[in-house]
Enzyme design. Sequence first.
Site, PDB file in Angstrom:
ATOM      1  N   LYS A  49      28.297  86.938  72.058  1.00 23.18           N
ATOM      2  CA  LYS A  49      28.220  88.181  71.856  1.00 23.18           C
ATOM      3  C   LYS A  49      29.135  89.052  71.864  1.00 23.18           C
ATOM      4  O   LYS A  49      29.430  89.790  70.556  1.00 23.18           O
ATOM      5  CB  LYS A  49      27.289  88.559  72.944  1.00 23.18           C
ATOM      6  CG  LYS A  49      27.091  90.141  72.965  1.00 23.18           C
ATOM      7  CD  LYS A  49      26.729  90.744  74.214  1.00 23.18           C
ATOM      8  CE  LYS A  49      27.929  90.799  75.144  1.00 23.18           C
ATOM      9  NZ  LYS A  49      27.793  91.609  76.459  1.00 23.18           N
ATOM     10  N   THR A  50      30.393  89.012  72.377  1.00 23.59           N
ATOM     11  CA  THR A  50      31.417  89.835  72.287  1.00 23.59           C
ATOM     12  C   THR A  50      32.150  89.677  71.137  1.00 23.59           C
ATOM     13  O   THR A  50      32.647  90.552  70.260  1.00 23.59           O
ATOM     14  CB  THR A  50      32.443  89.557  73.575  1.00 23.59           C
ATOM     15  OG1 THR A  50      31.618  89.851  74.881  1.00 23.59           O
ATOM     16  CG2 THR A  50      33.500  90.851  73.574  1.00 23.59           C
ATOM     17  N   ASP A 231      26.480  97.865  72.734  1.00 25.67           N
ATOM     18  CA  ASP A 231      26.536  96.531  73.588  1.00 25.67           C
ATOM     19  C   ASP A 231      25.602  96.729  74.831  1.00 25.67           C
ATOM     20  O   ASP A 231      25.324  98.038  75.103  1.00 25.67           O
ATOM     21  CB  ASP A 231      27.959  96.435  74.122  1.00 25.67           C
ATOM     22  CG  ASP A 231      27.982  94.977  74.564  1.00 25.67           C
ATOM     23  OD1 ASP A 231      27.257  94.223  74.471  1.00 25.67           O
ATOM     24  OD2 ASP A 231      29.223  94.491  75.324  1.00 25.67           O
ATOM     25  N   GLU A 232      25.141  95.661  75.173  1.00 30.76           N
ATOM     26  CA  GLU A 232      24.200  95.527  76.523  1.00 30.76           C
ATOM     27  C   GLU A 232      22.968  96.607  76.170  1.00 30.76           C
ATOM     28  O   GLU A 232      22.669  97.395  77.184  1.00 30.76           O
ATOM     29  CB  GLU A 232      24.985  95.984  77.906  1.00 30.76           C
ATOM     30  CG  GLU A 232      26.102  94.982  77.978  1.00 30.76           C
ATOM     31  CD  GLU A 232      25.609  93.663  78.304  1.00 30.76           C
ATOM     32  OE1 GLU A 232      24.606  93.175  78.373  1.00 30.76           O
ATOM     33  OE2 GLU A 232      26.931  92.808  78.652  1.00 30.76           O
ATOM     34  N   GLN A 262      18.220  89.347  80.060  1.00 26.73           N
ATOM     35  CA  GLN A 262      19.214  89.520  80.930  1.00 26.73           C
ATOM     36  C   GLN A 262      19.109  91.038  81.397  1.00 26.73           C
ATOM     37  O   GLN A 262      20.034  91.664  81.757  1.00 26.73           O
ATOM     38  CB  GLN A 262      20.648  89.210  80.282  1.00 26.73           C
ATOM     39  CG  GLN A 262      20.790  87.711  80.160  1.00 26.73           C
ATOM     40  CD  GLN A 262      22.392  87.312  79.989  1.00 26.73           C
ATOM     41  OE1 GLN A 262      23.060  87.569  80.872  1.00 26.73           O
ATOM     42  NE2 GLN A 262      22.439  87.007  78.590  1.00 26.73           N
ATOM     43  N   ARG A 607      24.727  81.055  84.535  1.00 22.77           N
ATOM     44  CA  ARG A 607      26.298  81.488  84.888  1.00 22.77           C
ATOM     45  C   ARG A 607      27.089  79.945  84.777  1.00 22.77           C
ATOM     46  O   ARG A 607      28.363  80.112  84.641  1.00 22.77           O
ATOM     47  CB  ARG A 607      26.347  82.033  86.115  1.00 22.77           C
ATOM     48  CG  ARG A 607      25.822  83.414  86.440  1.00 22.77           C
ATOM     49  CD  ARG A 607      26.166  84.376  85.321  1.00 22.77           C
ATOM     50  NE  ARG A 607      25.258  84.402  84.083  1.00 22.77           N
ATOM     51  CZ  ARG A 607      25.364  84.972  82.898  1.00 22.77           C
ATOM     52  NH1 ARG A 607      26.536  85.427  82.550  1.00 22.77           N
ATOM     53  NH2 ARG A 607      24.333  84.675  82.166  1.00 22.77           N
TER      54      ARG A 607
END
Length: 717
Positions: A49-50, A231-232, A262, A607
């Site tokens: 994503k980043t 973002d997010e 998420q 994770r």
Amino acid sequence: MTLQAERYRVDPSFSMLPPYLQNLNDNQREAVLETEGPVLILAGAGTGKTRVLTTRLAHILNLGLAYPHQVLAVTFTNKAAQEMRERIATLLQRPIEGMWLGTFHSLSVRILRRHAELIGLQTNFTILDTDDQLRLLKQLLKAHNIDEKQTPPRLVLSMINRWKDQALSPEQAQKTHHKVIADLYQEYQERLQVLNAVDFGDLLLHCLTLFKKNPEVLQSYQQQFQYLLVDEYQDTNVAQYLWLRLLAQGSGNLCCVGDDDQSIYGWRGAEIGNILKFEQDFPGAKVVRLEQNYRSTSHILGAASGLIAHNQGRLGKTLWTEDEAGEPVIIRGTWDSLDEARFVGDEIEYRQRQGDRLGSMAILVRASFQTREFEECLLKLGIPYRVIGGPRFYERLEIRDALAYLRLVVQPDDGLAFERIINMPRRGIGQTTLQAMHILAREQGISLPRAARYYADHTARGVTGTNLRHFFTNLDRWRTLLETEPHSEVTKIILDESGYTAFWRQDKSADAPGRLENLKELVNAIEEFQYIPGFLEHVSLVMDNNQQNQQDMVSLMTLHAAKGLEFDTVFLAGWEENLFPHPRALQENGHAGLEEERRLGYVGISRARHRAIITYCLQRRLYQGGWQTAIPSRFIKEIPCAHIQHIQANGATMARKNDVSSQNEPLKVLHDFKTGERVFHQKFGYGFIIHLDHDKAEVLFDHAGPKKIIMDFISRA
């Protein structure tokens, strides 16, 4: 769109393809090249994503689609903003100046400083922190003769913050059922105006007011910002959503990156509907799904995807990887929380012997009180650890306060403990009184508590004297109780009669329930020791275990704190009903709460890079004393059987059929007990099995008589 940008979009193999586009997969490249109009990038865990977000920004600037000051990029943390700025500079091989890149709050401050006078503020306005907010609210409560015990300042602040997250003005809040608090909200805002101050909620709320009342100001920003990136997005609240929507109405080039699976911060105002309704809010929106995972093995992804598939409120995507299947997710039953901690500690030691770094392993829990037994187990084994997102168990504020009460009961001259808790909770002992007691202690050469007792008996007057004398009377009585009553019971009495438990029950902040859970866990910890002095000595030794110089440490944290992190090995502890999903989430939010808890489980499993180990207990210690039978979390049987290995508390493998029809059936345990067999139960002792029924056995115990027992709780005698 420039001709060159159009050629990149139509023909990704274009010979002039920049280096920053060459290492992207097809979906990532599509997300970068789709620069015009509303775009939603659904980025699953570990899908880069980043990289996509920063590459998209670099691409827009590289093609000259906008100047840096015409780009608005919103992150949720200053750290993320700085990382993004550095990555863009690296991709373009030059520093980028002038871009509006930061958090919602920092960007709002930048806007408000420019136009403060239009909302009745001066440009040098102050931003209040939580302590300042509470101090101001206490003044308002006092002015209206409102009892703080009936209307705690933290409750008022929590409601005001919630209204601001929902973009509700004081006038709109008046329409709710909380008229007293809404009136306080109105006065609070008026007082802030007089002080030339704002709080964090105001930063967005004032921007919304500014835009709505000054269309020319809004239009200037709409014309300036040609590209907006967020973002997010799944973590945005209503006020943030409205702020973005207003600014995006200019160019229409809004790109939001997020993962509906998420969204785990509903308790602090995040509105998952913002991402679920994106296509409705922005007609013609392009949705790009990033599903290729670069982090985890296929078994881990299969387990996480199978779990989250049970949620109804989601846009839908399936993570996959080109990596090997790896190890199945281990689901391990343990007898109790001590056995659970020992199992995890032993596994960590084993993995360390195999060459794994401690820093590549993490223990994730649902509630912070669960960390205590893991901390103590790791300390006994000499395994360095760090608690992420909070202090270690015995360093937490509420635990240190409770320990100070115990220290003062055991050691009457402990001046540091006395000073810590004499006004916690408030007893009207001000700094002037405390200073007078300090002077008396120095003059007489005695401890502060002895000086305080003398001061209470001979000098103090009014409410101060009454409260001091009552405090010492309680101390003497608690000290006497320790000689005759179980020390864990006395601890409960101390916490209750001192008013400390009630203090946290009345506190309406988001972390107050967790602090109460920690206090209950403290009582459980004390039960393991014969005397309180021995327990306090144990705590001192634990606290003295200084690990600051250790670089390689196991990470211990809650599931919420784990978002955004990744580890080779992840232990997911306490997957039991009444713990995970957490009962408070179900009570307060029903089905929506259950789905958010399931998203927490998805975040936890995802994770892990190479191995995920889920543990649950068959019984847990109760705060009231005794033990309670625990039931494995419903989430365990929602994980597809093809991706798990389930191991029973006694080490036997638990099996399920591999056919598709059984995927949602309960786990079947392979027991081989027989009628007439002699067995043992921890509570009821020895007995004979007189009847078997699926996973239960009717046992005739020698002293307790016939009982129906789940087979997990008996062993061969």
